[in-house]
Scaffold this motif. Structure first.
Motif, short mmCIF file in Angstrom:
data_model
loop_
_atom_site.label_atom_id
_atom_site.label_comp_id
_atom_site.label_asym_id
_atom_site.label_seq_id
_atom_site.Cartn_x
_atom_site.Cartn_y
_atom_site.Cartn_z
N GLY A 58 0.81 -1.22 0.00
CA GLY A 58 0.00 0.00 0.00
C GLY A 58 0.84 1.26 0.00
O GLY A 58 0.55 2.21 -0.73
N GLY A 78 0.93 3.24 -3.30
CA GLY A 78 0.24 4.51 -3.03
C GLY A 78 1.13 5.70 -3.36
O GLY A 78 0.67 6.67 -3.96
N ALA A 82 1.33 6.01 -7.07
CA ALA A 82 0.10 6.56 -7.64
C ALA A 82 0.02 8.07 -7.41
O ALA A 82 -0.33 8.82 -8.33
N ILE A 83 0.34 8.51 -6.22
CA ILE A 83 0.30 9.95 -5.92
C ILE A 83 1.31 10.70 -6.78
O ILE A 83 1.03 11.79 -7.29
N GLY A 101 -2.44 6.69 -12.51
CA GLY A 101 -2.25 6.88 -11.07
C GLY A 101 -3.56 6.75 -10.31
O GLY A 101 -3.60 6.17 -9.22
N GLU A 117 -4.44 3.15 -10.14
CA GLU A 117 -3.54 2.50 -9.19
C GLU A 117 -3.97 2.76 -7.75
O GLU A 117 -4.06 1.82 -6.95
N ILE A 118 -4.28 3.99 -7.41
CA ILE A 118 -4.67 4.31 -6.03
C ILE A 118 -6.01 3.67 -5.69
O ILE A 118 -6.22 3.19 -4.58
N VAL A 126 -5.32 0.05 -4.95
CA VAL A 126 -4.65 -0.08 -3.65
C VAL A 126 -5.66 0.05 -2.52
O VAL A 126 -5.64 -0.73 -1.56
N ILE A 127 -6.56 1.02 -2.63
CA ILE A 127 -7.58 1.21 -1.59
C ILE A 127 -8.46 -0.04 -1.48
O ILE A 127 -8.73 -0.52 -0.38
#
Length: 128
Positions: free
Chosen positions: A18, A22, A25-26, A53, A56-57, A60-61
């Motif tokens: 994560g 993360g 992604a950011i 991105g 991707e985020i 991940v969430i």
């Protein structure tokens, strides 16, 4: 391995995935110089890289939230598979996307007993 040890190991690995993905992604979403250079090396515009991105985020969430963890695992696996294919196409190292995918699946198999049941058909998983 004891249940508590499995739980801790699964969450530590998930947390690492994560944090790393993360941050990646950011980086893509805010459009840092490094991210824009990487995207340009793949022939992607800043807008397209930003959308990647966001995907991707989102993945991940979903991966980190227990109720949607299996869906998140599948989405991360797809996302990282695309990263591996892109790296191969552009003659770049596939070590990082492969490692992230392997650790994500290891964490998922540890965290979600139903995956172990499906993968190994292990009837003893529900038993203590």
């Amino acid at each position: 391995m004891k249940a508590k040890t499995k739980n801790i190991t699964g969450w530590v690995l998930s947390g690492l995935i994560g944090l790393m993905l993360g941050a990646s992604a950011i980086d893509k979403i805010i459009g840092s110089e490094h991210a824009l250079q990487t995207g340009a090396s793949f022939g992607l515009s800043a807008g397209t890289y930003s959308v990647l991105g966001m995907i991707e985020i989102f993945s991940v969430i979903l991966f980190l939230y227990p109720r949607t963890g299996i869906l998140g695992t599948l989405l991360l696996s797809s996302y990282l598979g695309g990263a591996i294919a892109t790296h191969l196409q552009h003659h770049q190292s596939i070590l990082f996307p492969m490692a992230f995918e392997a650790v994500a699946w290891i964490a998922a198999v540890i965290r979600f007993p139903e995956l172990r049941l499906r993968i190994w058909n292990d009837k003893s998983i529900g038993q203590v």
